[in-house]
Write a protein that holds these residues in place. Structure first.
Motif, mmCIF file in Angstrom:
data_model
loop_
_atom_site.group_PDB
_atom_site.id
_atom_site.type_symbol
_atom_site.label_atom_id
_atom_site.label_comp_id
_atom_site.label_asym_id
_atom_site.label_seq_id
_atom_site.Cartn_x
_atom_site.Cartn_y
_atom_site.Cartn_z
ATOM 1 N N VAL A 28 -57.719 14.147 7.172
ATOM 2 C CA VAL A 28 -57.742 14.312 5.886
ATOM 3 C C VAL A 28 -58.656 13.285 5.169
ATOM 4 O O VAL A 28 -58.180 12.128 5.431
ATOM 5 N N ASP A 29 -59.351 13.683 4.178
ATOM 6 C CA ASP A 29 -59.970 12.536 3.395
ATOM 7 C C ASP A 29 -60.207 13.246 1.932
ATOM 8 O O ASP A 29 -61.297 13.918 1.819
ATOM 9 N N THR A 30 -59.425 13.177 0.894
ATOM 10 C CA THR A 30 -59.460 13.767 -0.362
ATOM 11 C C THR A 30 -59.075 13.132 -1.548
ATOM 12 O O THR A 30 -58.297 12.164 -1.481
ATOM 13 N N ARG A 31 -59.476 13.573 -2.578
ATOM 14 C CA ARG A 31 -59.053 13.027 -4.016
ATOM 15 C C ARG A 31 -58.555 14.082 -4.644
ATOM 16 O O ARG A 31 -58.271 14.014 -6.020
ATOM 17 N N ASN A 32 -57.827 15.018 -3.940
ATOM 18 C CA ASN A 32 -57.257 16.149 -4.639
ATOM 19 C C ASN A 32 -56.011 16.624 -4.016
ATOM 20 O O ASN A 32 -55.669 17.797 -4.181
ATOM 21 N N SER A 33 -55.145 15.572 -3.740
ATOM 22 C CA SER A 33 -53.805 15.963 -3.068
ATOM 23 C C SER A 33 -52.739 16.015 -4.257
ATOM 24 O O SER A 33 -52.853 15.705 -5.439
ATOM 25 N N LYS A 34 -51.648 16.541 -3.883
ATOM 26 C CA LYS A 34 -50.526 16.668 -4.803
ATOM 27 C C LYS A 34 -49.407 15.694 -4.187
ATOM 28 O O LYS A 34 -49.097 15.302 -3.109
ATOM 29 N N LEU A 35 -48.663 15.076 -5.167
ATOM 30 C CA LEU A 35 -47.088 14.651 -4.673
ATOM 31 C C LEU A 35 -46.073 15.496 -5.086
ATOM 32 O O LEU A 35 -46.186 16.159 -6.176
ATOM 33 N N VAL A 36 -45.106 15.797 -4.105
ATOM 34 C CA VAL A 36 -44.389 16.951 -4.148
ATOM 35 C C VAL A 36 -43.320 16.154 -3.975
ATOM 36 O O VAL A 36 -42.946 15.456 -2.674
ATOM 37 N N TRP A 37 -42.075 16.288 -4.571
ATOM 38 C CA TRP A 37 -40.710 15.813 -4.478
ATOM 39 C C TRP A 37 -39.884 17.051 -3.816
ATOM 40 O O TRP A 37 -39.555 17.912 -4.562
ATOM 41 N N GLU A 38 -39.881 17.161 -2.551
ATOM 42 C CA GLU A 38 -38.736 17.851 -1.774
ATOM 43 C C GLU A 38 -37.236 17.706 -2.055
ATOM 44 O O GLU A 38 -36.582 18.398 -2.060
ATOM 45 N N HIS A 39 -37.108 16.400 -2.526
ATOM 46 C CA HIS A 39 -35.580 15.769 -2.799
ATOM 47 C C HIS A 39 -36.180 14.787 -4.038
ATOM 48 O O HIS A 39 -37.196 14.521 -4.520
ATOM 49 N N ALA A 40 -34.882 13.954 -4.557
ATOM 50 C CA ALA A 40 -34.973 13.385 -5.742
ATOM 51 C C ALA A 40 -35.512 11.999 -5.344
ATOM 52 O O ALA A 40 -35.840 11.202 -6.341
ATOM 53 N N TYR A 41 -35.527 11.592 -4.170
ATOM 54 C CA TYR A 41 -35.671 10.202 -3.738
ATOM 55 C C TYR A 41 -36.912 9.493 -3.714
ATOM 56 O O TYR A 41 -37.134 8.340 -3.979
ATOM 57 N N PHE A 42 -37.640 10.429 -3.105
ATOM 58 C CA PHE A 42 -39.271 10.077 -3.204
ATOM 59 C C PHE A 42 -40.282 11.100 -2.664
ATOM 60 O O PHE A 42 -39.545 12.284 -2.213
ATOM 61 N N PRO A 43 -41.490 10.864 -3.027
ATOM 62 C CA PRO A 43 -42.260 12.411 -2.812
ATOM 63 C C PRO A 43 -43.073 12.180 -1.489
ATOM 64 O O PRO A 43 -43.033 11.229 -0.773
#
Length: 235
Positions: A28-43
């Motif tokens: 992977v080499d991208t500038r279009n990723s998402k941060l996703v919080w599956e839980h409240a502690y870290f993404p």
């Protein structure tokens, strides 16, 4: 203590360049990723499927809402390392298991364990509070020179100078853990007349820069010991 924003299920785009290294190739080499919080502690980082070449994904296992793939580069394989979501808000996005890749980079900086949460911070403050720690009635630490670590949404951790800890009661444990804010922690077991208490004490030989002032200090697992601050027991 409740964990503050963001909560589980929150997502946001990131403008950072994110790269994932496996088997000597950047899969992977991208500038279009998402941060996703599956839980409240870290993404965790998620990627659009167009940013993860299909040639690296093999042996699909399909379910109702996602497909799971082995990650394969030449002779290297990581079983069930990739999940492609086929329904819901994250449809067409891919999650790569953090610990199954060889390295993760934000821009040109390597990150460890998991991405940092941009809405949380860590502060270390010197204090003159009188802190005593007892385990099964035995005093194991007594200090007026603690360093307090404040991490957003988590319990305050008290770090105690080694000179104020009864080190004769401690023996090194094999356990280690990692944190992207603090670094790699080593552990001690506590040996008492009531028996050995495993993994109740940890310390950092070489903490990360933002937590450098806890280097060599010891923290106790407060939830499992008795802590007194300025004469009052902490509940």
């Amino acid at each position: 203590m409740s964990v503050p924003f963001p909560s589980a299920g929150y997502t946001e785009d990131t403008i950072k360049r994110i790269r994932v290294l496996f088997g000597g190739e950047y899969i992977v080499d991208t500038r279009n990723s998402k941060l996703v919080w599956e839980h409240a502690y870290f993404p965790h980082y998620y990627f659009h499927k167009s940013d993860v070449p299909e040639k690296y994904l093999q042996n699909a296992t399909k379910s109702d809402k996602s497909d799971t793939y082995d990650l394969v580069v030449a002779n290297r394989k990581a079983d069930a390392a990739v999940k492609l979501f086929t329904e819901g808000d994250l449809k067409d996005f891919v999650k790569i298991s953090f610990d199954k890749a060889d390295a993760w980079l934000e821009e040109d900086e390597r990150i460890y364990y998991h991405p940092k949460d941009p809405y949380k911070r860590v502060d270390v403050l010197q204090s003159s509070r009188h802190v005593r720690v007892k385990i099964d009635g035995v005093e194991v630490a007594n200090t007026t020179k603690p360093r307090l670590l404040f991490e957003t949404g988590l319990r305050v951790r008290t770090y105690i100078p080694i000179s104020d800890v009864h080190m004769e009661l401690l023996t090194p444990a094999e356990l280690t853990t990692g944190c992207p804010y603090k670094g790699v922690a080593s552990y001690y077991d506590v040996n008492l007349p009531s028996g050995k208490k495993e993994g109740l004490v940890w310390w950092y030989r070489a903490p990360n820069l933002e937590c450098a002032e806890i280097r060599g200090f010891l923290a106790f697992y407060d939830e499992k010991v008795d802590v007194f601050v300025d004469g009052k027991k902490v509940e």
